[in-house]
Write a protein that holds these residues in place. Sequence first.
Motif, mmCIF file in Angstrom:
data_model
loop_
_atom_site.group_PDB
_atom_site.id
_atom_site.type_symbol
_atom_site.label_atom_id
_atom_site.label_comp_id
_atom_site.label_asym_id
_atom_site.label_seq_id
_atom_site.Cartn_x
_atom_site.Cartn_y
_atom_site.Cartn_z
ATOM 1 N N LEU A 1 -13.890 -5.952 9.626
ATOM 2 C CA LEU A 1 -12.350 -6.520 9.858
ATOM 3 C C LEU A 1 -11.802 -7.348 10.102
ATOM 4 N N GLU A 2 -11.869 -7.280 11.887
ATOM 5 C CA GLU A 2 -11.887 -7.967 12.771
ATOM 6 C C GLU A 2 -11.860 -9.368 13.053
ATOM 7 N N ASN A 3 -13.184 -9.635 11.740
ATOM 8 C CA ASN A 3 -14.013 -10.635 11.510
ATOM 9 C C ASN A 3 -13.003 -11.524 10.000
ATOM 10 N N GLU A 4 -12.467 -10.341 9.640
ATOM 11 C CA GLU A 4 -11.548 -11.279 9.169
ATOM 12 C C GLU A 4 -10.273 -11.392 9.316
ATOM 13 N N GLY A 5 -10.334 -11.601 10.519
ATOM 14 C CA GLY A 5 -8.377 -11.251 11.153
ATOM 15 C C GLY A 5 -7.555 -11.065 11.643
ATOM 16 N N ALA A 6 -8.232 -9.643 10.841
ATOM 17 C CA ALA A 6 -7.107 -8.080 11.511
ATOM 18 C C ALA A 6 -7.564 -7.792 12.434
ATOM 19 N N LYS A 7 -6.209 -6.837 13.033
ATOM 20 C CA LYS A 7 -6.371 -6.858 14.758
ATOM 21 C C LYS A 7 -6.086 -4.981 14.375
ATOM 22 N N GLU B 1 -7.665 -8.123 -2.118
ATOM 23 C CA GLU B 1 -8.048 -9.443 -3.288
ATOM 24 C C GLU B 1 -6.892 -9.121 -4.324
ATOM 25 N N LYS B 2 -7.382 -7.867 -4.994
ATOM 26 C CA LYS B 2 -6.283 -7.122 -6.122
ATOM 27 C C LYS B 2 -4.870 -6.901 -5.974
ATOM 28 N N ASN B 3 -4.286 -7.115 -5.322
ATOM 29 C CA ASN B 3 -2.556 -6.890 -4.127
ATOM 30 C C ASN B 3 -2.204 -8.620 -3.936
ATOM 31 N N LYS B 4 -3.321 -9.170 -3.734
ATOM 32 C CA LYS B 4 -3.270 -10.845 -3.184
ATOM 33 C C LYS B 4 -2.145 -10.383 -1.666
ATOM 34 N N VAL B 5 -3.236 -9.216 -1.254
ATOM 35 C CA VAL B 5 -2.704 -9.611 0.422
ATOM 36 C C VAL B 5 -3.417 -10.035 1.374
ATOM 37 N N ASN B 6 -3.507 -10.249 2.337
ATOM 38 C CA ASN B 6 -3.798 -12.023 3.552
ATOM 39 C C ASN B 6 -4.253 -10.986 4.767
ATOM 40 N N LEU B 7 -5.615 -10.643 4.588
ATOM 41 C CA LEU B 7 -6.417 -9.981 5.983
ATOM 42 C C LEU B 7 -5.392 -10.593 7.171
ATOM 43 N N ASN B 8 -5.881 -11.575 7.279
ATOM 44 C CA ASN B 8 -5.327 -11.819 8.466
ATOM 45 C C ASN B 8 -4.097 -11.172 9.054
ATOM 46 N N GLY B 9 -3.914 -10.679 10.271
ATOM 47 C CA GLY B 9 -2.961 -10.492 10.721
ATOM 48 C C GLY B 9 -2.286 -9.040 10.727
ATOM 49 N N LYS B 10 -3.363 -8.467 9.855
ATOM 50 C CA LYS B 10 -2.997 -6.859 9.109
ATOM 51 C C LYS B 10 -3.430 -6.134 10.342
ATOM 52 N N LYS B 11 -2.715 -5.306 10.811
ATOM 53 C CA LYS B 11 -3.320 -3.857 12.110
ATOM 54 C C LYS B 11 -3.949 -2.956 11.522
ATOM 55 N N PHE B 12 -4.840 -2.543 12.411
ATOM 56 C CA PHE B 12 -5.097 -1.013 11.787
ATOM 57 C C PHE B 12 -5.664 -0.774 12.606
ATOM 58 N N GLY C 1 1.032 8.021 13.519
ATOM 59 C CA GLY C 1 2.054 7.780 13.849
ATOM 60 C C GLY C 1 1.947 6.119 14.463
ATOM 61 N N ILE C 2 0.765 5.495 15.168
ATOM 62 C CA ILE C 2 1.054 3.845 15.618
ATOM 63 C C ILE C 2 1.293 3.082 14.368
ATOM 64 N N ASP C 3 2.190 2.063 14.497
ATOM 65 C CA ASP C 3 2.534 1.088 13.382
ATOM 66 C C ASP C 3 1.722 0.390 13.420
ATOM 67 N N CYS C 4 1.263 0.275 11.865
ATOM 68 C CA CYS C 4 0.097 -0.364 11.809
ATOM 69 C C CYS C 4 -0.217 -0.760 10.411
ATOM 70 N N ASP C 5 -1.230 -1.582 9.326
ATOM 71 C CA ASP C 5 -0.946 -1.589 8.102
ATOM 72 C C ASP C 5 -1.844 -1.494 7.337
ATOM 73 N N ILE C 6 -3.208 -0.836 7.656
ATOM 74 C CA ILE C 6 -4.478 -0.209 6.956
ATOM 75 C C ILE C 6 -5.113 1.031 8.764
ATOM 76 N N CYS C 7 -4.820 2.423 8.025
ATOM 77 C CA CYS C 7 -5.686 3.294 8.720
ATOM 78 C C CYS C 7 -7.165 3.791 8.354
ATOM 79 N N ILE C 8 -8.240 4.052 8.596
ATOM 80 C CA ILE C 8 -9.182 4.946 8.499
ATOM 81 C C ILE C 8 -9.745 5.199 9.146
ATOM 82 N N PRO C 9 -9.679 6.461 9.026
ATOM 83 C CA PRO C 9 -10.000 8.003 9.845
ATOM 84 C C PRO C 9 -11.878 8.183 9.658
ATOM 85 N N ALA C 10 -12.184 8.302 10.620
ATOM 86 C CA ALA C 10 -13.823 7.888 10.224
ATOM 87 C C ALA C 10 -14.590 8.725 10.734
ATOM 88 N N ALA C 11 -13.738 10.240 11.398
ATOM 89 C CA ALA C 11 -14.679 11.330 12.330
ATOM 90 C C ALA C 11 -14.767 12.139 11.097
#
Length: 431
Positions: free
Chosen positions: A244-250, A217-228, A299-309
């Motif tokens: 995130l998937e509920n927002e349209g991200a993939k 929201e702050k950076n005016k980025v639409n999460l719909n279609g973004k890869k994570f 190195g996977i091509d994506c927009d968002i990386c979530i390290p959750a381990a």
Amino acid sequence: MINEQTVEKPKPVKKGMLDNVLEQFDHAADQIELNPNVRKILRITNTEIIINFPVRMDNGDVEIFTGYRVQHNNALGPYKGGLRFHPTVDINAARALAMWMTWKTSLAGLPYGGAKGGIQIDPSKYSSSELERITRRFTYALGENIGPEHDIPAPDVNTNAQTMAWIADTYMSTKSTSERSKNMHVVTGKPVGSGGLEGRDRATGFGVFLTIKFWAEKNKVNLNGKKFIVQGFGNVGYWSAHFLENEGAKMVGVQDAFGSIQNNDGIKVEDLFNYSKSNSGSIVDFPEASAMDGSDFFGIDCDICIPAALGNQITPKNANSIKATLIAEGANGPTDVEGEKILLERGITIIPDIMCNSGGVIGSYFEWLQNRNGELWQLDEILEKIEKKLRTTFNKVTDYADDKKVDLRTAAFALAIERIEKAYILRGIFP
């Protein structure tokens, strides 16, 4: 004369999580010109407990386990932090994680300090009945070192609501009948039917999602279609991906302790979750994705990386390969200091762990209040409370970062440490 070719150069010393959190602390302390006396206090822990305890196994043999509880600081209130069951648990890991909890609770504006601990164990090697006995024996050994107004554990890696129920029951059984009901909030993250909070299971992942949403929201980025991509598909990773998937991200890549998978066309979160439940918790051989070398995961091509381990997953070895423009730290300490420098130089934004994954401890706070005050809240109320508190924190951190021209981690640490510094200055140091 020494042949220079035979002289081996010293190998660089690999930094652990404790080195990282202390370097992060020192950097922020320099930023705010922290009172030197308060600095001395916050660089060390208050109390460190190491317990070796015996437990009888299902076959009749006795095994000795080592458990830890490190209480870093309680200037703002009772110690708060998770208990993890993992082979990597040791005193230095507990110290680092306890310090992160102190900064996390302070930044969130909660009346808590920070603690952490656990048992050095691979829980997959033990039966449910053995894990129950191990948990109860550890709880009994901790004794009065935990308590609802002193130190309040919660779930962490490889522990869950059931683990917390065992701890609560064991702790309460040591109290008189009239006092037992007053001690239910000795732990948070309990099952809903045993004093737990509706929605506590998703609170951490929901918080990760919210900080991503606020950033977008702050950076005016639409999460719909973004890869994570998500590293770790346990409680935090799953719920982060779910929202995130509920927002349209993939979701295009997932890594867990068993393997790594990818599908550039998208991996359905619920399909993978249901598959992993039927596959002993593993994502390996999921039919709708391809296996990949784990060393190539970031190195996977994506927009968002979530390290959750676990901690220290993003390092100089893989930081240059990351293609995401945003890293949301669902785990504690997933990015080491040197790796972070590379990411920041590359213009990659990092939402720091002490803000990004604080939805869990915020949820724990509401569970603690619910038990303490005899109240009962519904799921929608809880999620609304978490969102309100996290939005306030996010705005404070980003405003500070913009004003001081610093990265988000430095801003988050500075705000957290300033709150504790103020408490010490106002109260003084005894005697």
